[in-house]
Write an enzyme that holds these catalytic residues in place. Sequence first.
Site, short mmCIF file in Angstrom:
data_model
loop_
_atom_site.label_atom_id
_atom_site.label_comp_id
_atom_site.label_asym_id
_atom_site.label_seq_id
_atom_site.Cartn_x
_atom_site.Cartn_y
_atom_site.Cartn_z
N PHE A 178 36.17 31.09 69.91
CA PHE A 178 37.63 31.02 69.86
C PHE A 178 38.19 29.87 70.70
O PHE A 178 37.61 29.50 71.73
CB PHE A 178 38.24 32.30 70.44
CG PHE A 178 38.43 33.41 69.45
CD1 PHE A 178 38.50 33.18 68.09
CD2 PHE A 178 38.58 34.71 69.89
CE1 PHE A 178 38.70 34.21 67.19
CE2 PHE A 178 38.77 35.76 69.00
CZ PHE A 178 38.83 35.50 67.65
N GLU A 179 39.36 29.39 70.32
CA GLU A 179 40.14 28.43 71.12
C GLU A 179 39.36 27.17 71.48
O GLU A 179 39.52 26.59 72.55
CB GLU A 179 40.64 29.10 72.43
CG GLU A 179 41.31 30.44 72.25
CD GLU A 179 42.64 30.35 71.52
OE1 GLU A 179 43.08 29.25 71.19
OE2 GLU A 179 43.24 31.40 71.28
N GLY A 180 38.51 26.72 70.56
CA GLY A 180 37.63 25.59 70.84
C GLY A 180 36.34 26.12 71.45
O GLY A 180 36.37 26.91 72.39
N ARG A 227 43.72 29.04 75.66
CA ARG A 227 42.55 29.02 76.55
C ARG A 227 42.87 29.68 77.89
O ARG A 227 42.05 30.42 78.45
CB ARG A 227 42.10 27.58 76.76
CG ARG A 227 41.46 26.97 75.54
CD ARG A 227 41.38 25.46 75.59
NE ARG A 227 40.83 24.95 74.35
CZ ARG A 227 40.99 23.71 73.89
NH1 ARG A 227 41.72 22.85 74.59
NH2 ARG A 227 40.46 23.33 72.76
#
Length: 600
Positions: A409-411, A271
């Site tokens: 992406f990434e949560g 993140r």
Amino acid sequence: MAAVNEPAASKEIPTGGAFLFQEVGTSRFVTPETFTEEQRLFFRTALQFSREQVLPQAVRIEHKDNVLLRELLRHAGELGLLSVDIPEAYGGTGLDKTTSLLLAEAMSLNGSWSVTFGAHTGIGSLPIVWFGNAAQKAKYLPKLGTGEWVAAYALTEQGSGSDALGAKTKAVRSPDGKHWILNGSKLYITNAAFADVFIVFAKVDGDKFTGFIVEKDTPGLTVGPEEHKMGIRGSSTCPLYFEDARVPAENLLGEVGKGHKIAFNILNYGRLKLGAGVLGGMKLQLGNALRFVQERKQFGTPIVRFPLSREKLARMAALIYALESMTYRTTGLVDARLAARDKSAPGYEGHLLAAVEEYAIESSIMKVYGSEALGQVVDDAVQLHGGAGYIEEYPVERAYRDARINRIFEGTNEINRMLITGMLIKRAVKGDLPLFAMAGNVAEELSRGEKPRARTDDALAPQEVAAEVAKRLALHGLRVAAETFGPELEQHQEVLASLSDVVMDAFALDSLVTRTRQAASGGTLDPVRLALVRLFALDSIPRAYDRTRRALCATLQGDALDKELKRLATQDIFTPYNPAELRETVMAAIESAGGYPFTE
């Protein structure tokens, strides 16, 4: 490798989330103006690689030329661009995290390549760097660092995306104890078609979430067909299938049942890197859009002369300046916590993980703010191109499609908005952040109608006050929500999401004002930077008020709501500026530089 508690000596370095409780400019931080020569050298090398070897191959990449992607990874490895996060003992350079993020920025000029590069150097390699044992590191890291082998990360499944721990893939020990037998499937695995090594998560005996290193020729592992995606089409994305896949026992990564530590730490770092990983694309699109509107004419006039075209270009620059300031501020704090650590000492990875985890709030901010700022920039760029923005011949068409994935992406951004406010409250409950005490003081000040005052009497004083007001709004909204909903607060997502937006704007304004003052020459503020801050504030201040009101309206009713809205009104501030004058100050610099005015 587990994260460790940092010693008291780290207290002079601001803790994660501390920006919300400290006055603007309390401490200096890393900005692009303070990068070392070594950091600049790596950035220039990576940027040259992207411009000369990646961008000219954009069409081949878009058509899923996996052979080319492997070649590019090998070339990047030869330049030392794949091994910045790998320790020297295993063939890497083991450089600071700011350098790592600079490479992410430089590699983001093409979306598909950025994803390929990031999956290999980040989520694919870092689990071994951080959690692998000595034998695993010695076996895999030297080859990953040169690009001889390519890495991938397999976490997502049909029923477990944001809910990573809901995975169904299972692992059991073979009767002879020499293998782990995996059964299940994974979806959306980047680099899957040509990866040599996969970081795979499965539940041992159906309940212990655990990481494994799985090689491509593992019996029982099948790589499915390529997915055909809306954007980042050139990156490889395939499913994986495990049918009694036999993974050597020594390929267990970390400890049984501790896979969540691997997954969540990797996500935190990912993140943070995403903030830098969109900057390069944002800067490229600003430059491309500028050149297009300079050449394209309507009514006999270059489009660049029209005020609304210039407004969009100036806004793009303001978003870049804000994200750049927040991103390198945060990674500079991570590096500061690691500065006194011996990278070769046992347990260093634990301190690194602790430093990254400390700034998990800021990392989620980078993820949300960066992905949405990129979305705004490419949208403006398409609009400036007009009909040409829909034609494949123009790179902005691909950039527009590529950008959309970053909000997933990434949560997802929804998950990360919950994390920003959720982590603030959890840390406050633990006593790590003075949220409730500070919010109590704010409530008293609101009752008296007091407004914050700037510590520094200069042209940025109104924006300093705006940053402090945004912090007050966030603190007050969180206190009211916590007192109203108690343990059920996490169920009120619309409240938490609105207040997350206020927190993000507070961090952005704080970072912008402090960076601009740090960059002042002889005490004189740069007029272009000043105009960028003011342009950003013209949008962010009303947004912070709006989001706070939304949160209060979703929390209270009747007289209680009326009371809080009246208290909120006491903080209403507005400093009049001529937006056309601000725009023209910024545009003069953009036109002179041929794009973003503060690029290396």
